[in-house]
Design an enzyme around this catalytic site. Structure first.
Site, PDB file in Angstrom:
ATOM      1  N   HIS A  44     -21.569   2.581  -8.864  1.00 32.70           N
ATOM      2  CA  HIS A  44     -22.456   1.745  -8.050  1.00 32.70           C
ATOM      3  C   HIS A  44     -22.253   0.281  -8.469  1.00 32.70           C
ATOM      4  CE1 HIS A  44     -25.768   0.627  -5.522  1.00 32.70           C
ATOM      5  NE2 HIS A  44     -26.202  -0.157  -6.501  1.00 32.70           N
ATOM      6  N   MET A  83     -19.563   6.593   0.980  1.00 33.52           N
ATOM      7  CA  MET A  83     -20.736   5.931   1.549  1.00 33.52           C
ATOM      8  C   MET A  83     -21.744   6.880   2.199  1.00 33.52           C
ATOM      9  SD  MET A  83     -20.208   3.014   0.485  1.00 33.52           S
ATOM     10  CE  MET A  83     -19.027   1.731   0.107  1.00 33.52           C
ATOM     11  N   GLY A 106     -10.531   2.296  -1.069  1.00 33.50           N
ATOM     12  CA  GLY A 106     -10.031   3.147  -2.139  1.00 33.50           C
ATOM     13  C   GLY A 106      -9.459   2.424  -3.343  1.00 33.50           C
ATOM     14  N   THR A 107      -9.951   1.192  -3.638  1.00 32.38           N
ATOM     15  CA  THR A 107      -9.415   0.521  -4.831  1.00 32.38           C
ATOM     16  C   THR A 107      -9.836   1.254  -6.108  1.00 32.38           C
ATOM     17  OG1 THR A 107     -11.266  -1.041  -5.026  1.00 32.38           O
ATOM     18  CG2 THR A 107      -9.379  -1.755  -3.715  1.00 32.38           C
ATOM     19  N   ASN A 148     -20.694   8.817  -9.925  1.00 32.51           N
ATOM     20  CA  ASN A 148     -20.644   7.775  -8.890  1.00 32.51           C
ATOM     21  C   ASN A 148     -20.433   6.412  -9.536  1.00 32.51           C
ATOM     22  OD1 ASN A 148     -21.053   6.608  -6.244  1.00 32.51           O
ATOM     23  ND2 ASN A 148     -23.107   6.001  -6.906  1.00 32.51           N
ATOM     24  N   ILE A 204     -24.814   9.803   1.390  1.00 32.63           N
ATOM     25  CA  ILE A 204     -25.636  10.422   0.346  1.00 32.63           C
ATOM     26  C   ILE A 204     -25.550  11.935   0.515  1.00 32.63           C
ATOM     27  CG2 ILE A 204     -28.005  10.709  -0.512  1.00 32.63           C
ATOM     28  CD1 ILE A 204     -28.463   7.752   0.177  1.00 32.63           C
ATOM     29  N   LEU A 205     -25.253  12.623  -0.579  1.00 29.25           N
ATOM     30  CA  LEU A 205     -25.083  14.079  -0.507  1.00 29.25           C
ATOM     31  C   LEU A 205     -26.411  14.796  -0.688  1.00 29.25           C
ATOM     32  CD1 LEU A 205     -21.762  14.337  -2.514  1.00 29.25           C
ATOM     33  CD2 LEU A 205     -22.064  14.824  -0.071  1.00 29.25           C
TER      34      LEU A 205
END
Ligand code: GAR
Length: 207
Positions: free
Chosen positions: A110, A91, A12-13, A108, A93-94
């Site tokens: 990436h 992590m 969560g950085t 997102n 994929i929806l």
């Protein structure tokens, strides 16, 4: 004020960068109202708690396929009245049930320069391993909208770093996070909330 829902799976950085930016007034017109984690015990949940942000865990491992998992995520997003969804180290994929319901409302981050080192199977440290294996001299991160194809939605912002001769996946990841991800993700979120991103011919432009 737009409701920003942040989806996380790990450390969560990037969530922290969003929280810090919001605290500094860097996110104009939006507020992080909920964090959703795909994993119990993710350190990102601690970060949400420390910032006083409500969090929900929807464990990926409790759902058989991507469709049923995505339906559970969709129900929660609707319940939260999401205006913007940010995948910050998420992590999974929806399925298109989510991407269609929230078209151009999911962002997102990436950790590579799309269209390089992206798509299914390219996530987290693996992306940097592949970039070093290939021998690229520049890498970076991409902030983009999410559509039904992995890492294929309209690009909002990109930033680069130099690859050093002695880089490991870990050192390259860290340089990209510090110099690109933690800066550009909050910036893109603010641009969205300010209504400064427009879509023309399937491409995103910042006005
Ligand atoms: C970040 O580098 C992010 O770009 C990447 O995972 C890391 C999560 O770190 N995301 C992906 O690879 C998604 N395809 P964080 O949990 O500390 O923000």
């Amino acid at each position: 004020m737009k409701n920003i829902i942040v989806l996380v799976s790990g450390g969560g950085t990037n969530l922290q960068a969003l929280i810090d930016s919001e605290k500094r007034g860097g996110i104009k017109g939006g507020k992080i109202t909920c964090v959703i984690s795909s994993k119990e015990g993710a350190y990102a949940l601690e970060r949400a708690k420390n910032a006083g942000i409500p969090a929900v865990v929807i464990p990926r491992k409790e759902y058989g396929d991507s469709k049923s998992y995505s339906e559970a995520i969709l129900a929660e997003l609707n319940r939260q009245q999401a205006d913007l969804i940010v995948l910050a180290g998420f992590m999974t994929i929806l399925d298109e049930c989510v991407t269609k319901a929230y078209e151009y409302k999911i962002i997102n981050v990436h950790p590579a320069l799309i269209p390089s080192f992206c798509g299914e199977g390219f996530y987290g440290l693996k992306v940097h391993e592949k970039a070093l294996e290939y021998g690229v001299k520049v890498s970076g991160a991409t902030i983009h909208f999410v559509n039904e194809k992995a890492d294929a939605g309209a690009i909002i912002l990109q930033g680069t770093v130099a690859v050093e001769n002695d880089d490991t996946p870990e050192t390259l990841q860290r340089r990209i996070m510090e110099n690109v991800e933690w800066k550009l993700l909050p910036k893109a979120v603010s641009l969205f909330c300010e209504g400064r991103i427009t879509i023309r011919d399937g491409k995103a432009f910042v006005d």
